[in-house]
Design an enzyme around this catalytic site. Structure first.
Site, PDB file in Angstrom:
ATOM      1  N   TYR A 153      -2.547  -1.059  10.191  1.00  8.79           N
ATOM      2  CA  TYR A 153      -2.435  -1.314   9.398  1.00  8.79           C
ATOM      3  C   TYR A 153      -0.934  -0.942   8.142  1.00  8.79           C
ATOM      4  O   TYR A 153      -0.454  -1.782   7.539  1.00  8.79           O
ATOM      5  CB  TYR A 153      -3.663  -0.433   8.365  1.00  8.79           C
ATOM      6  CG  TYR A 153      -3.741  -0.579   7.167  1.00  8.79           C
ATOM      7  CD1 TYR A 153      -4.148  -2.253   6.214  1.00  8.79           C
ATOM      8  CD2 TYR A 153      -3.754  -0.359   5.931  1.00  8.79           C
ATOM      9  CE1 TYR A 153      -3.929  -1.843   4.846  1.00  8.79           C
ATOM     10  CE2 TYR A 153      -3.702   0.225   4.511  1.00  8.79           C
ATOM     11  CZ  TYR A 153      -3.935  -0.982   4.268  1.00  8.79           C
ATOM     12  OH  TYR A 153      -4.512  -1.152   2.533  1.00  8.79           O
TER      13      TYR A 153
ATOM     14  N   SER B 106       1.104  -1.256   0.010  1.00  8.85           N
ATOM     15  CA  SER B 106       0.013  -0.211   0.132  1.00  8.85           C
ATOM     16  C   SER B 106       0.769   1.072  -0.075  1.00  8.85           C
ATOM     17  O   SER B 106       2.028   1.370   0.635  1.00  8.85           O
ATOM     18  CB  SER B 106      -1.219  -0.251   1.746  1.00  8.85           C
ATOM     19  OG  SER B 106      -1.998   1.520   1.559  1.00  8.85           O
TER      20      SER B 106
END
Length: 289
Positions: A194, A181
């Site tokens: 995350y 990401s």
């Protein structure tokens, strides 16, 4: 078909009360069925496993692979209706499809999924580790032990376990593609755990690429920016969703069908001299590494 004006601006504020989210409840629906994508047989005769393949990026990747001639298995948590739609789309491409509902946060389930793919589809050539979850918190002190462990088990541990299970079946020229990401590079103050998992995935990708180079197995990653998937309305407030992607140079979130071609490239012969690398479909942010 989708017109270009559907790729402009941000999305309407909205929220889904359950995780994982559902594509059918999103407004507008993500562009994940690869309607305009034309395959050219670059994965003919191959078998791919895409985790988190029921919707969003995983769905787009699975369908793109099928359009390139691969038989495709998808693993997903519990989003049966979304998964059935993806399954049908793969079969509509004339390819075999396999859907497996399971929780990859549990190590034993990773092995069971791989064994079922090999048993029912005959082989395994491409592993896409895409399953993930996120749970925003205002402060690091709000992240419970349970949340921290769960996020790492789903996002990172599952990759280790899926690779461990898949390796005996992967031959020379096989591909492993991991989903990282943009948060691995930019960080996110409300997604600390995350973001940490996504950074770990980058390091895992680079290290695994070095480990498997002599075996001729290429390992790469994709680090998407803000992409319009069910994870977004099921994670954030309506206000946040309404601004999602506006801070990119392109001033909008991306669509799954704008990300899937990165995975196709990494899975095919065009990427035969790439390993340990990360592609960045992120709306224009320039990143180092």
């Amino acid at each position: 078909m989708h017109s270009e004006d559907q790729r402009e601006g941000t999305m309407p504020p909205q929220h889904q009360a359950q995780q994982p989210g559902r594509e059918e409840e999103m407004n507008p629906r993500p562009q994940s069925f690869m309607e305009n994508y034309v395959g050219s047989g670059r994965l003919a005769g191959k078998v791919a496993l895409v985790t988190g393949g029921d919707s969003g990026i995983g769905r787009a990747v699975a369908i793109a692979f099928a359009k390139e001639g691969a038989d495709v298995a998808i693993a997903y948590l519990e989003e049966c209706e979304d998964a059935q739609q993806t399954h049908a789309a793969i079969e509509a491409c004339g390819r075999r499809a396999l859907g497996v509902a399971t929780d990859l946060a549990e190590a034993s389930n990773c092995g069971r999924v791989v064994e079922r793919v090999v048993r029912e589809l005959g082989r395994l050539d491409v592993l896409v580790n895409n399953a993930g979850e996120q749970h925003p918190q205002q402060d690091i002190t709000d992240i419970s032990v349970e949340q921290l462990e769960r996020t790492f088990r789903t996002n990172v541990f599952s990759m280790f376990h899926c690779v461990q299970a898949a390796l005996p079946h992967l031959g020379r020229g096989a591909r492993i593609i991991n989903t990282s990401s943009v948060t691995a590079y930019l960080g996110n103050p409300k997604l600390l755990d995350y973001s940490a998992t996504k950074g770990a995935i980058v390091a895992f990708t680079r290290s695994l690429a070095l480990s498997l180079a002599e075996r001729g197995i290429m390992v790469n990653a994709v680090a998407p920016g803000p992409i319009w998937t069910p994870l977004i309305p099921s994670t954030f407030s309506p206000e946040h969703v309404g601004e999602f992607g506006a801070n990119t140079p392109l001033k909008r979130p991306g669509q799954p069908d704008e990300v899937a071609p990165c995975y196709v490239f990494l899975a095919t012969e065009g990427a035969s001299y790439m390993t340990g690398q990360v592609l960045h479909p992120n709306g224009g942010r320039v990143l180092n590494g």
